[in-house]
Design an enzyme around this catalytic site. Sequence first.
Site, PDB file in Angstrom:
ATOM      1  N   CYS A  77     -18.122 -11.452  -4.722  1.00  0.00           N
ATOM      2  CA  CYS A  77     -18.098 -12.028  -6.055  1.00  0.00           C
ATOM      3  C   CYS A  77     -17.292 -11.191  -7.041  1.00  0.00           C
ATOM      4  O   CYS A  77     -17.089 -11.606  -8.176  1.00  0.00           O
ATOM      5  CB  CYS A  77     -19.534 -12.189  -6.532  1.00  0.00           C
ATOM      6  SG  CYS A  77     -20.573 -12.904  -5.248  1.00  0.00           S
ATOM      7  N   HIS A 130     -21.096 -11.644 -13.814  1.00  0.00           N
ATOM      8  CA  HIS A 130     -21.206 -12.441 -12.591  1.00  0.00           C
ATOM      9  C   HIS A 130     -22.540 -13.199 -12.617  1.00  0.00           C
ATOM     10  O   HIS A 130     -23.578 -12.636 -12.960  1.00  0.00           O
ATOM     11  CB  HIS A 130     -21.140 -11.515 -11.381  1.00  0.00           C
ATOM     12  CG  HIS A 130     -21.431 -12.201 -10.102  1.00  0.00           C
ATOM     13  ND1 HIS A 130     -20.880 -13.420  -9.782  1.00  0.00           N
ATOM     14  CD2 HIS A 130     -22.227 -11.863  -9.050  1.00  0.00           C
ATOM     15  CE1 HIS A 130     -21.318 -13.795  -8.599  1.00  0.00           C
ATOM     16  NE2 HIS A 130     -22.145 -12.871  -8.129  1.00  0.00           N
ATOM     17  N   ASN A 169     -24.663 -19.409  -7.807  1.00  0.00           N
ATOM     18  CA  ASN A 169     -23.696 -18.328  -7.602  1.00  0.00           C
ATOM     19  C   ASN A 169     -22.449 -18.898  -6.929  1.00  0.00           C
ATOM     20  O   ASN A 169     -22.484 -19.249  -5.754  1.00  0.00           O
ATOM     21  CB  ASN A 169     -24.357 -17.254  -6.729  1.00  0.00           C
ATOM     22  CG  ASN A 169     -23.447 -16.074  -6.461  1.00  0.00           C
ATOM     23  OD1 ASN A 169     -22.259 -16.103  -6.758  1.00  0.00           O
ATOM     24  ND2 ASN A 169     -24.004 -15.019  -5.885  1.00  0.00           N
TER      25      ASN A 169
END
Length: 333
Positions: free
Chosen positions: A120, A260, A290
């Site tokens: 990520c 994030h 996510n």
Amino acid sequence: MNVFRLRLMAHFLGFGGYVPEQIMTNADWAQLVDTSDEWITQRTGIKQRRFAAPDESTLTLAANASRVTLSDAGLDARDIDEIIVATDTPELYTPDTSALLQEELGCRNIPTYDLGGSGCAGFVQALDVARARIAFEPRKILIVGVELISRMMDWKDRATAVLFGDGAGAVVLGPEGSRARLLDVVSGTEGRYADILTLASGGTRNPFNELTLASGDYNRIVMDGRRVFIEAVRRMSEASAQVLDKIGKKVADVAMVIPHQANLRIIEAVGKKLGLSDDQMYVNVHEYGNTGSATVPFALHEAVQKGLIAKGDLVLLTAFGAGFHWSAAAVQF
Ligand code: UT7
């Protein structure tokens, strides 16, 4: 010989994003695996996520986000001088998604490359690479964060599957502009934690073959959630403080952090560690889950579009992912 060169600063010329239409709610997941809306909401803050339709792919998500971004920047694909795609779920292993995106968008024969495997953190790392490229040679770089995780994960594994969503976000960086300046970036990696968050099949250590495919274990994301949680909070808050230090600013100067989006509790813990209020931490994880390297550019696009960032605002972007890799960037609007 004069070794001094003019160091150009990178500016954001455009922001964009794309998410697929199909919504998968926590209740939908509870029909498939032993989970509940209550568990997912309490542990992660996620209420729903978007999943790509069968006729979509990593390339189409990336291309859609890129077109929104180019339009926002008032640029044509032929104006772009370089492309970086951050993804852990590429269209193909070879060639990389960036080459396919160049052709899809109709760019010139410009250099392109993927930043793959950094989980990520890929998009913010890509900003770090891109600003260095711009500093030495003026160019417009399209940077895309994209994931189509729903097609790569184990749908039977409740501990990981419910966390993820598909999507893409993008920016164009260039040497001149009036919207936002990329002031600085801090990045780091701690490779000894590689086994704590990994999708270990398909590479040369574990190639796809009859045995690995028959084991049914080929798409398993291995994750020690608690360790990832602790390191994510630590690294994103430390990197944010470090980048502020580098630019000579204080937490009190920060208008907003776009972190994030993996887990609401991680976001709140980072905010607390930095001494920021909850409403200074941008959150959309409840809507999209996510989306890996897409979370930060998509959230940035959304925050700009909603008019949540004013001229003069100092905004931090920070991400953490498999590797472990982490980055934090300071952006002056
Ligand atoms: O972008 C980077 C990628 N990953 C992350 O950022 C993830 C970071 N970590 C996290 O977000 C959290 O650790 C999780 C959300 C993954 C898990 O939350 P947790 O509070 O750390 O829960 P846990 O792993 O300690 O699991 C608690 C229990 C376990 O049961 P037992 O062993 O206590 O009986 C799990 O088996 O919850 C169980 N569990 C579930 N129960 C219902 C795990 N997944 C689920 C589920 N539904 N989907």
